[in-house]
Design an enzyme around this catalytic site. Structure first.
Site, PDB file in Angstrom:
ATOM      1  N   TYR A 201     -18.042 -32.279  22.917  1.00  0.00           N
ATOM      2  CA  TYR A 201     -19.097 -31.281  23.112  1.00  0.00           C
ATOM      3  C   TYR A 201     -20.382 -31.928  23.634  1.00  0.00           C
ATOM      4  O   TYR A 201     -21.043 -31.391  24.524  1.00  0.00           O
ATOM      5  CB  TYR A 201     -19.362 -30.525  21.797  1.00  0.00           C
ATOM      6  CG  TYR A 201     -20.184 -29.277  22.003  1.00  0.00           C
ATOM      7  CD1 TYR A 201     -19.584 -28.082  22.386  1.00  0.00           C
ATOM      8  CD2 TYR A 201     -21.568 -29.298  21.826  1.00  0.00           C
ATOM      9  CE1 TYR A 201     -20.333 -26.937  22.592  1.00  0.00           C
ATOM     10  CE2 TYR A 201     -22.331 -28.157  22.025  1.00  0.00           C
ATOM     11  CZ  TYR A 201     -21.707 -26.976  22.403  1.00  0.00           C
ATOM     12  OH  TYR A 201     -22.453 -25.845  22.618  1.00  0.00           O
TER      13      TYR A 201
ATOM     14  N   HIS B  35     -30.595 -29.578  20.154  1.00  0.00           N
ATOM     15  CA  HIS B  35     -29.730 -29.065  19.090  1.00  0.00           C
ATOM     16  C   HIS B  35     -28.878 -30.188  18.520  1.00  0.00           C
ATOM     17  O   HIS B  35     -28.206 -30.901  19.261  1.00  0.00           O
ATOM     18  CB  HIS B  35     -28.810 -27.954  19.625  1.00  0.00           C
ATOM     19  CG  HIS B  35     -29.484 -26.630  19.725  1.00  0.00           C
ATOM     20  ND1 HIS B  35     -28.807 -25.435  19.680  1.00  0.00           N
ATOM     21  CD2 HIS B  35     -30.793 -26.310  19.864  1.00  0.00           C
ATOM     22  CE1 HIS B  35     -29.677 -24.435  19.777  1.00  0.00           C
ATOM     23  NE2 HIS B  35     -30.887 -24.946  19.902  1.00  0.00           N
TER      24      HIS B  35
END
Ligand SMILES: Cc1cc2nc3c(=O)[nH]c(=O)nc-3n(C[C@H](O)[C@H](O)[C@H](O)COP(=O)(O)OP(=O)(O)OC[C@H]3O[C@@H](n4cnc5c(N)ncnc54)[C@H](O)[C@@H]3O)c2cc1C
Length: 389
Positions: free
Chosen positions: A384, A72
């Protein structure tokens, strides 16, 4: 019995450590209090940082992940009725891999079994002894008798409720804890995900997360009160509530179907310091817990493993204790970075019962700043995808 390192716990941290040590020619025995089928059935994390992916490759357990995992490049923060994409790859040059913890565990168990390394399942009353000395040992009950394994080191990879941290004298541990006033109600269903990327939604009715395990399996969560009961949430009620918290385009296009797992998880931050007591090392959830909002629990377990593996490898292969002596300090530095990030994501995305109008306005201003300032988006993205080891 004797081995070099006894690993207590056959979760992702214990299994990954076992594989890395095996690659360096260091012997281990893994003990777990439950059976293999139970371990393989546990549904948990699903977002892997590049560091974790790299460690799985180094352990030789990445072939299926590389085939079936979903890289992703970004995710969405949804608020004010629309998506705001955080371009992870554009901002950091890195991406994350979506691949379920269940699959990671299955791949590591398969590697271990293929090599013939010993794992003892359903070992009761596992207890570390004499870890303040250089001749520690571990005892356990199995098939009606007590067994003992002598070793050089004990790796406590046995999770938050395990025996390793409990074996440490109370006065030797300092603990830090924050319990959040809500939980996550989650379902797993064989339906295509509502979006190609994860959606983290902040909505007046509460937080929602649209995640996935594959292109045909979705993992959805909604923030709920701690006293909610799973049995009060039919699938229809869950999907209705989820839809209300998402931008209209997702609510309208969502494909629903029967869930095959549904559970409520409380959210907490917890850290125990230090992470080493003589010959005993705490690793992963045995030493720290983070709320799942930042997708960090499994990834932190992996970074602990990285530091411990380096320390043990240097000691056995190069007779250098420098990295092993630095284990607790190095691991805790990264742990606190991830604890901070997970806390800040939790504060940003959830509705807090006592936030009041002021707290609400601050949250809205912060969300707006995060998605409109390139520096703020970059800081979010850096955390993240995972802080460096
Ligand atoms: C319900 C749930 C949902 C989660 N969702 C997410 C998520 O979405 N994203 C995320 O990043 N993280 C998530 N996490 C956290 C993530 O799963 C953990 O951080 C990760 O499993 C840590 O791995 P570990 O190997 O350190 O511990 P664990 O996975 O807990 O493994 C510990 C092992 O030790 C064994 N054990 C325990 N006690 C003993 C004992 N006394 N003797 C012998 N063996 C013992 C257990 O059976 C287990 O196999 C979730 C956790 C839970 C509980």
């Amino acid at each position: 019995m004797r081995t070099q390192v006894v690993i207590i716990g056959s979760g992702p941290s214990g299994l990954l450590l076992g594989e890395l040590l095996k690659g360096a020619g260091i012997e281990t025995i893994i003990l777990d209090r439950v059976g293999k089928d139970y371990i393989l059935g546990r549904v948990r994390a699903g977002v892997l940082e590049e560091g974790t992916v790299g460690l799985l490759r180094e352990a030789g357990a990445a072939a299926r992940m590389d085939r079936e995992g979903l890289p992703h490049d970004g995710f969405s923060l949804a608020f004010d009725g629309r998506d705001h994409r955080i371009d992870l790859h554009g901002l950091t040059g890195k991406r994350v891999m979506v691949y379920g913890q269940t699959e990671v565990t299955a791949d590591l168990i398969q590697r271990r079994e293929a090599s013939g390394a010993l794992t003892i399942y359903e070992a009761a009353d596992v207890t570390p002894h004499a870890f303040e000395t250089s001749s520690p040992y571990v005892t356990f009950e199995k098939d009606g008798s007590t067994h003992r394994i002598d070793c050089d080191f004990i790796a406590g990879c046995d999770g938050y409720h395990g025996a390793s941290r409990r074996a440490v004298p109370r006065e030797a541990l300092k603990t830090f804890e924050r319990v959040y006033p809500f939980g996550w109600l989650g379902i797993l269903a064989d339906v295509p995900p509502v979006s190609d990327e994860l959606i983290y939604a902040n909505h007046p009715r509460g937080f929602a997360l649209c995640s996935m395990r594959s292109q045909t399996r979705s993992r959805y969560y909604i923030q709920c009160a701690l006293d909610e009961k799973v049995e009060d949430w039919s699938d229809d009620r869950f999907y209705d509530e989820l839809r209300r918290r998402l931008p209209a385009e997702h609510a309208e296009s969502m494909v629903t179907g029967p869930s095959f797992e549904k559970s409520i998880a409380p959210l907490r931050s917890f850290v125990a310091e230090p992470m080493r007591f003589g010959s005993l090392f705490l690793v992963g959830d045995a030493a720290h817990i983070v709320p799942p909002t930042g997708a960090k629990g499994l990834n932190l377990a992996a970074s602990d493993v990285h530091y411990l593996f380096e320390g043990l490898r240097d000691l056995y292969l190069e007779q250098s204790a420098t990295a092993l002596n630095a284990y607790s300090v190095r691991a805790l530095k990264r742990v606190w970075g991830a604890v901070r990030f997970s806390w800040s994501m939790t504060m940003l995305m959830h509705r807090f019962p006592d936030a009041g109008d002021f707290g609400q306005k601050i949250q809205e201003a912060e969300l707006d700043y995060l998605v409109h300032s390139q520096s703020a988006s970059t800081a979010l993205a850096e955390n993240y995808v995972g802080l460096p080891y």
